[in-house]
Motif scaffolding. Sequence first.
Motif, PDB file in Angstrom:
ATOM      1  N   UNK A   1       0.835  -1.210   0.000  1.00 24.97           N
ATOM      2  CA  UNK A   1       0.000   0.000   0.000  1.00 24.97           C
ATOM      3  C   UNK A   1       0.872   1.263   0.000  1.00 24.97           C
ATOM      4  N   UNK A   2       2.174   1.110   0.358  1.00 23.98           N
ATOM      5  CA  UNK A   2       3.104   2.249   0.355  1.00 23.98           C
ATOM      6  C   UNK A   2       3.906   2.296  -0.955  1.00 23.98           C
ATOM      7  N   UNK A   3       3.529   1.461  -1.927  1.00 21.07           N
ATOM      8  CA  UNK A   3       4.189   1.508  -3.239  1.00 21.07           C
ATOM      9  C   UNK A   3       5.493   0.749  -3.315  1.00 21.07           C
ATOM     10  N   UNK A   4       5.747  -0.155  -2.370  1.00 24.50           N
ATOM     11  CA  UNK A   4       6.979  -0.939  -2.368  1.00 24.50           C
ATOM     12  C   UNK A   4       6.731  -2.279  -3.064  1.00 24.50           C
ATOM     13  N   UNK A   5       7.723  -2.795  -3.778  1.00 24.47           N
ATOM     14  CA  UNK A   5       7.526  -4.067  -4.486  1.00 24.47           C
ATOM     15  C   UNK A   5       8.342  -5.179  -3.823  1.00 24.47           C
ATOM     16  N   UNK A   6       7.799  -6.406  -3.804  1.00 22.46           N
ATOM     17  CA  UNK A   6       8.491  -7.484  -3.085  1.00 22.46           C
ATOM     18  C   UNK A   6       9.748  -7.953  -3.821  1.00 22.46           C
ATOM     19  N   UNK A   7      10.732  -8.359  -3.062  1.00 22.28           N
ATOM     20  CA  UNK A   7      11.936  -8.976  -3.635  1.00 22.28           C
ATOM     21  C   UNK A   7      12.265 -10.229  -2.826  1.00 22.28           C
ATOM     22  N   UNK A   8      13.006 -11.132  -3.457  1.00 20.41           N
ATOM     23  CA  UNK A   8      13.462 -12.329  -2.747  1.00 20.41           C
ATOM     24  C   UNK A   8      14.868 -12.091  -2.214  1.00 20.41           C
ATOM     25  N   UNK A   9      15.188 -12.766  -1.125  1.00 17.76           N
ATOM     26  CA  UNK A   9      16.549 -12.714  -0.587  1.00 17.76           C
ATOM     27  C   UNK A   9      17.047 -14.146  -0.445  1.00 17.76           C
ATOM     28  N   UNK A  10      18.144 -14.442  -1.121  1.00 12.88           N
ATOM     29  CA  UNK A  10      18.732 -15.782  -1.093  1.00 12.88           C
ATOM     30  C   UNK A  10      20.178 -15.653  -0.644  1.00 12.88           C
ATOM     31  N   UNK A  11      20.530 -16.301   0.438  1.00 12.23           N
ATOM     32  CA  UNK A  11      21.923 -16.283   0.898  1.00 12.23           C
ATOM     33  C   UNK A  11      22.792 -16.965  -0.163  1.00 12.23           C
ATOM     34  N   UNK A  12      23.970 -16.407  -0.463  1.00 12.10           N
ATOM     35  CA  UNK A  12      24.788 -17.007  -1.523  1.00 12.10           C
ATOM     36  C   UNK A  12      25.253 -18.430  -1.216  1.00 12.10           C
TER      37      UNK A  12
END
Length: 205
Positions: free
Chosen positions: A84-95
């Motif tokens: 609702x604040x205009x942020x888009x989801x991202x994934x986080x994968x440990x290397x």
Amino acid sequence: MSDGTLGVAPIHIVGAGGLGREVFDALFQNGVTAADVVFADDHLAAGEVHGAVVRRLADTVGGSYVVAVADPAGRRRLRRRMESMGSTPMAVVHPRAVIAHDVVVWPGCVVLANAFISTGVRLEPHTQVHSNATVGHDTIVHEYTTVLPGANLAGNVVLERDVTVGSNACVLSGVHVGAGTFIGAGAVATKTHPAGRLLTRVPAR
Ligand SMILES: CC(C)(COP(=O)(O)OP(=O)(O)OC[C@H]1O[C@@H](n2cnc3c(N)ncnc32)[C@H](O)[C@@H]1OP(=O)(O)O)[C@@H](O)C(=O)NCCC(=O)NCCS
């Protein structure tokens, strides 16, 4: 891997507790610096964590986000708030997570160090696989489900949405776990379990 792994600055880590710091570390090991990270946490706002600023959720805008909260219901609520604040989801994968070549990691997912995700696995958006957990071949992990440290899912398992698998719990091959069920630490799920249960012990009941 999907574009969900590529964040747009500022990268908001929603939740500045222990899991938030683990997610920060996974980003840091991927070359992201504190300057690009904002923690969003109403309880810890105005402070700093690992050199990154902490803001109230209401003060975040745009960029990308990942929710660093293990509870599926909390994650769902915070996702709605960030979008609702205009942020888009991202994934986080440990290397140092090991993920088979045919697995798509969708936006909102978190995969921590030493997790192993085998071939044919479907990890739906906003799922989490924590450190040292294993997800066996052809397993389906539905939205918002959390696999906590050291848990083991055998092959062909289905975890419906909002399931939590506790530390060092085990789900045997082909077992289907209903939506919202919580498998306690160290439990062994040996057969199909309906939705909304709390399961403990060996075998789980
Ligand atoms: C199952 C669980 C959700 C129960 O939590 P709770 O409802 O707060 O339960 P309590 O801690 O009040 O314990 C109630 C009883 O169940 C026992 N118990 C709690 N968790 C248990 C488990 N995983 N297996 C077996 N017995 C368990 C307790 O010893 C206690 O027994 P008692 O009544 O004889 O003293 C929780 O203990 C659990 O396993 N959570 C998973 C946590 C996890 O994996 N965290 C990882 C974070 S990194």
